[in-house]
Design a protein around this motif. Structure first.
Motif, PDB file in Angstrom:
ATOM      1  N   ASP A 167       0.843  -1.200   0.000  1.00 12.29           N
ATOM      2  CA  ASP A 167       0.000   0.000   0.000  1.00 12.29           C
ATOM      3  C   ASP A 167       0.883   1.255   0.000  1.00 12.29           C
ATOM      4  OD1 ASP A 167      -2.784  -1.116   0.131  1.00 12.29           O
ATOM      5  OD2 ASP A 167      -1.991  -2.031   1.950  1.00 12.29           O
ATOM      6  N   ALA A 168       0.524   2.245   0.826  1.00  6.93           N
ATOM      7  CA  ALA A 168       1.285   3.498   0.865  1.00  6.93           C
ATOM      8  C   ALA A 168       2.733   3.287   1.285  1.00  6.93           C
ATOM      9  CB  ALA A 168       0.609   4.485   1.818  1.00  6.93           C
ATOM     10  N   TYR A 169       2.963   2.244   2.083  1.00  8.25           N
ATOM     11  CA  TYR A 169       4.317   2.034   2.581  1.00  8.25           C
ATOM     12  C   TYR A 169       5.302   1.780   1.448  1.00  8.25           C
ATOM     13  CZ  TYR A 169       7.811   0.826   6.123  1.00  8.25           C
ATOM     14  OH  TYR A 169       8.922   0.815   6.940  1.00  8.25           O
ATOM     15  N   GLY A 170       4.860   1.141   0.390  1.00  9.62           N
ATOM     16  CA  GLY A 170       5.746   0.912  -0.743  1.00  9.62           C
ATOM     17  C   GLY A 170       6.235   2.205  -1.364  1.00  9.62           C
ATOM     18  N   HIS A 171       5.339   3.172  -1.526  1.00  8.73           N
ATOM     19  CA  HIS A 171       5.731   4.463  -2.096  1.00  8.73           C
ATOM     20  C   HIS A 171       6.685   5.191  -1.152  1.00  8.73           C
ATOM     21  CE1 HIS A 171       2.848   4.012  -5.364  1.00  8.73           C
ATOM     22  NE2 HIS A 171       1.985   3.594  -4.460  1.00  8.73           N
ATOM     23  N   ALA A 172       6.423   5.093   0.154  1.00 14.44           N
ATOM     24  CA  ALA A 172       7.318   5.711   1.128  1.00 14.44           C
ATOM     25  C   ALA A 172       8.692   5.038   1.126  1.00 14.44           C
ATOM     26  CB  ALA A 172       6.705   5.642   2.522  1.00 14.44           C
ATOM     27  N   LEU A 173       8.719   3.729   0.919  1.00 12.32           N
ATOM     28  CA  LEU A 173       9.995   3.014   0.869  1.00 12.32           C
ATOM     29  C   LEU A 173      10.845   3.480  -0.309  1.00 12.32           C
ATOM     30  CD1 LEU A 173       8.859  -0.614   1.768  1.00 12.32           C
ATOM     31  CD2 LEU A 173      10.258   0.903   3.176  1.00 12.32           C
ATOM     32  N   VAL A 174      10.203   3.781  -1.430  1.00 14.68           N
ATOM     33  CA  VAL A 174      10.952   4.318  -2.568  1.00 14.68           C
ATOM     34  C   VAL A 174      11.531   5.686  -2.212  1.00 14.68           C
ATOM     35  CG1 VAL A 174      10.838   5.071  -4.979  1.00 14.68           C
ATOM     36  CG2 VAL A 174       9.583   3.034  -4.253  1.00 14.68           C
ATOM     37  N   ALA A 175      10.703   6.548  -1.628  1.00  9.55           N
ATOM     38  CA  ALA A 175      11.148   7.910  -1.300  1.00  9.55           C
ATOM     39  C   ALA A 175      12.278   7.920  -0.285  1.00  9.55           C
ATOM     40  CB  ALA A 175       9.975   8.730  -0.773  1.00  9.55           C
ATOM     41  N   THR A 176      12.303   6.944   0.604  1.00  7.33           N
ATOM     42  CA  THR A 176      13.318   6.910   1.645  1.00  7.33           C
ATOM     43  C   THR A 176      14.522   6.045   1.278  1.00  7.33           C
ATOM     44  OG1 THR A 176      12.065   5.144   2.759  1.00  7.33           O
ATOM     45  CG2 THR A 176      11.694   7.391   3.510  1.00  7.33           C
ATOM     46  N   GLY A 177      14.587   5.611   0.023  1.00  6.42           N
ATOM     47  CA  GLY A 177      15.770   4.914  -0.464  1.00  6.42           C
ATOM     48  C   GLY A 177      15.899   3.475  -0.047  1.00  6.42           C
ATOM     49  N   ARG A 178      14.764   2.840   0.327  1.00  9.20           N
ATOM     50  CA  ARG A 178      14.836   1.462   0.797  1.00  9.20           C
ATOM     51  C   ARG A 178      14.444   0.440  -0.259  1.00  9.20           C
ATOM     52  NH1 ARG A 178      11.769   2.037   6.431  1.00  9.20           N
ATOM     53  NH2 ARG A 178      10.742   3.784   5.351  1.00  9.20           N
ATOM     54  N   LEU A 179      13.809   0.875  -1.329  1.00  7.09           N
ATOM     55  CA  LEU A 179      13.616   0.041  -2.518  1.00  7.09           C
ATOM     56  C   LEU A 179      13.456   0.961  -3.716  1.00  7.09           C
ATOM     57  CD1 LEU A 179      10.335   0.160  -3.170  1.00  7.09           C
ATOM     58  CD2 LEU A 179      10.230  -1.596  -1.426  1.00  7.09           C
ATOM     59  N   GLU A 180      13.361   0.359  -4.891  1.00  6.09           N
ATOM     60  CA  GLU A 180      13.443   1.171  -6.108  1.00  6.09           C
ATOM     61  C   GLU A 180      12.124   1.396  -6.836  1.00  6.09           C
ATOM     62  OE1 GLU A 180      17.494  -0.552  -5.353  1.00  6.09           O
ATOM     63  OE2 GLU A 180      15.455  -1.389  -5.389  1.00  6.09           O
ATOM     64  N   LEU A 181      11.117   0.563  -6.578  1.00  8.21           N
ATOM     65  CA  LEU A 181       9.908   0.632  -7.397  1.00  8.21           C
ATOM     66  C   LEU A 181       8.696   0.147  -6.620  1.00  8.21           C
ATOM     67  CD1 LEU A 181       8.495   0.947 -10.201  1.00  8.21           C
ATOM     68  CD2 LEU A 181       9.283  -1.368 -10.727  1.00  8.21           C
ATOM     69  N   MET A 182       7.601   0.893  -6.701  1.00 14.76           N
ATOM     70  CA  MET A 182       6.305   0.468  -6.166  1.00 14.76           C
ATOM     71  C   MET A 182       5.295   0.550  -7.286  1.00 14.76           C
ATOM     72  SD  MET A 182       4.222  -0.487  -3.760  1.00 14.76           S
ATOM     73  CE  MET A 182       2.436  -0.472  -3.509  1.00 14.76           C
ATOM     74  N   LEU A 183       4.538  -0.528  -7.487  1.00 20.50           N
ATOM     75  CA  LEU A 183       3.550  -0.599  -8.553  1.00 20.50           C
ATOM     76  C   LEU A 183       2.145  -0.729  -7.980  1.00 20.50           C
ATOM     77  CD1 LEU A 183       5.288  -3.137 -10.972  1.00 20.50           C
ATOM     78  CD2 LEU A 183       5.068  -0.661 -11.323  1.00 20.50           C
ATOM     79  N   ASP A 184       1.223   0.130  -8.410  1.00 26.17           N
ATOM     80  CA  ASP A 184      -0.181   0.065  -8.015  1.00 26.17           C
ATOM     81  C   ASP A 184      -1.039   0.154  -9.274  1.00 26.17           C
ATOM     82  OD1 ASP A 184      -1.147  -0.195  -5.300  1.00 26.17           O
ATOM     83  OD2 ASP A 184       0.039   1.582  -4.822  1.00 26.17           O
ATOM     84  N   PRO A 185      -1.696  -0.949  -9.698  1.00 27.45           N
ATOM     85  CA  PRO A 185      -2.529  -0.888 -10.898  1.00 27.45           C
ATOM     86  C   PRO A 185      -3.871  -0.208 -10.677  1.00 27.45           C
ATOM     87  CG  PRO A 185      -2.638  -3.071  -9.949  1.00 27.45           C
ATOM     88  CD  PRO A 185      -1.630  -2.299  -9.136  1.00 27.45           C
TER      89      PRO A 185
END
Length: 261
Positions: free
Chosen positions: A187-205
Motif C-alpha cells: 500500500d502506501a508504505y511501498g511508495h514511502a519506501l521508494v522515497a526513503t531509499g529502501r527500494l526502487e519501485l512500487m507498482l499500483d494498478p
C-alpha cells in the motif's frame, strides 16, 4: 516561517494525531464492515478522518476537503486549496494487525500537490515533504536510491491478483522477471519506501485520488517520480507507480510492452 511551512507543520501534526486515534483500535476486536466496493472500513477509519476534518475546519475554514470515508468535492470548486485525506491507507493490513498501514494527508493548491504527509503510526515512521522544502523521514533528509538497473532493484506491490484484475498481468510478469526481488502487502508504505531509499519501485494498478495524495511532492522532493504508468505526473490516472529518476525510463519501457490492457 513561510505559509507553506506552516501548512506542512499543520499536516504533520494532524496526520500524527489521527494516527494515535487509529492505534487505539489497532490489534483489537474492532468490528469490520464492508463498503459498497467490498473494501473494509472500521470505526478507526471514520474517527481518524473526522478528527482530521475538524482540525482543517478550525485552521483553514475556506479550504475544501476530499476524504475516503466522508467524500467531498471531486475537484476544487469554490476553493483554490483542497486537502486530500485517507485516514487509513491499508485497512486490510490494519484489520489483520499488520503495522504497514498509513494516515495520508496532502494539500492541493491550484491543482498541484504542495504538501504531503504519510504517517505510519504502528511503525513510528512519518515521511513528509513540501514543494521546495525537501523530503524528510522522521526528521532527517531522505532521497531515492541510485541503483542503476532494474536487475538490481526491489519492486513492491500490494496484492498480486490486482494486476490481472486491472489488465496489467503481462506487465507484472515482466517486472517480476526484470527485478531481483518482489515484496507484497505494501500500500502506501511501498511508495514511502521508494522515497526513503529502501527500494526502487512500487507498482499500483489501481489507485484513488486520496491514496495518491502525498506522494507527488514526497517523491519529487526525494529525487524520484510518482505518477501514472504512462509517466505522467498525476494523481488522477486511477493507477500509480513510484520509482527513481534513474530507473524511470526502464520502468516505462516495460510498461509500454504490455498488450493486455
Amino acid at each position: 516561517m513561510s505559509e507553506l511551512r506552516r501548512q506542512l507543520d499543520f499536516a504533520i501534526a494532524t496526520a500524527q494525531e489521527a494516527g494515535r486515534i487509529t492505534l487505539a483500535h489497532f490489534q483489537s476486536d474492532t468490528t469490520v464492515e464492508l463498503k459498497a466496493d467490498q473494501s473494509p472500513v472500521t470505526v478507526a477509519d471514520r474517527s481518524a478522518e473526522q478528527r482530521i476534518r475538524e482540525r482543517i475546519e478550525a485552521a483553514y475554514p475556506s479550504h475544501a476537503v476530499l476524504g475516503e470515508e466522508f467524500g467531498g468535492p471531486d475537484d476544487q470548486r469554490g476553493s483554490s486549496h483542497r486537502w486530500l485525506v485517507d485516514p487509513i491507507d491499508g485497512t486490510r493490513a490494519f484489520v489483520r494487525g499488520v503495522p504497514l498501514y498509513a494516515v495520508l494527508v496532502a494539500l492541493e493548491v491550484d491543482g498541484k500537490i504542495e504538501v504531503g504527509v504519510a504517517d505510519f503510526p504502528a511503525l513510528g515512521e512519518t515521511v513528509w515533504a513540501a514543494r521546495g522544502e525537501g523530503c524528510y523521514w522522521n526528521g532527517r533528509r531522505c532521497f531515492v536510491r541510485e541503483t542503476a538497473t532494474l536487475a538490481e532493484s526491489v519492486v513492491a506491490f500490494t496484492g498480486a491478483s490486482s494486476f490481472a484484475r486491472h489488465g496489467r498481468e503481462a506487465a507484472w510478469q515482466r517486472f517480476q522477471a526484470a527485478t531481483s526481488y518482489q515484496a507484497g502487502w505494501s500500500d502506501a508504505y511501498g511508495h514511502a519506501l521508494v522515497a526513503t531509499g529502501r527500494l526502487e519501485l512500487m507498482l499500483d494498478p489501481a489507485m484513488n485520488v486520496w491514496d495518491c495524495g502525498p506522494f507527488p511532492v514526497i517523491l519529487a522532493e526525494a529525487g524520484g517520480f510518482f505518477g501514472n504508468w504512462s509517466g505522467e505526473h498525476t494523481i488522477y490516472g486511477g493507477e500509480a507507480l513510484s520509482t527513481t529518476s534513474v530507473l524511470l525510463e526502464q520502468v516505462l519501457e516495460l510498461v509500454a510492452g504490455d498488450t493486455d490492457g
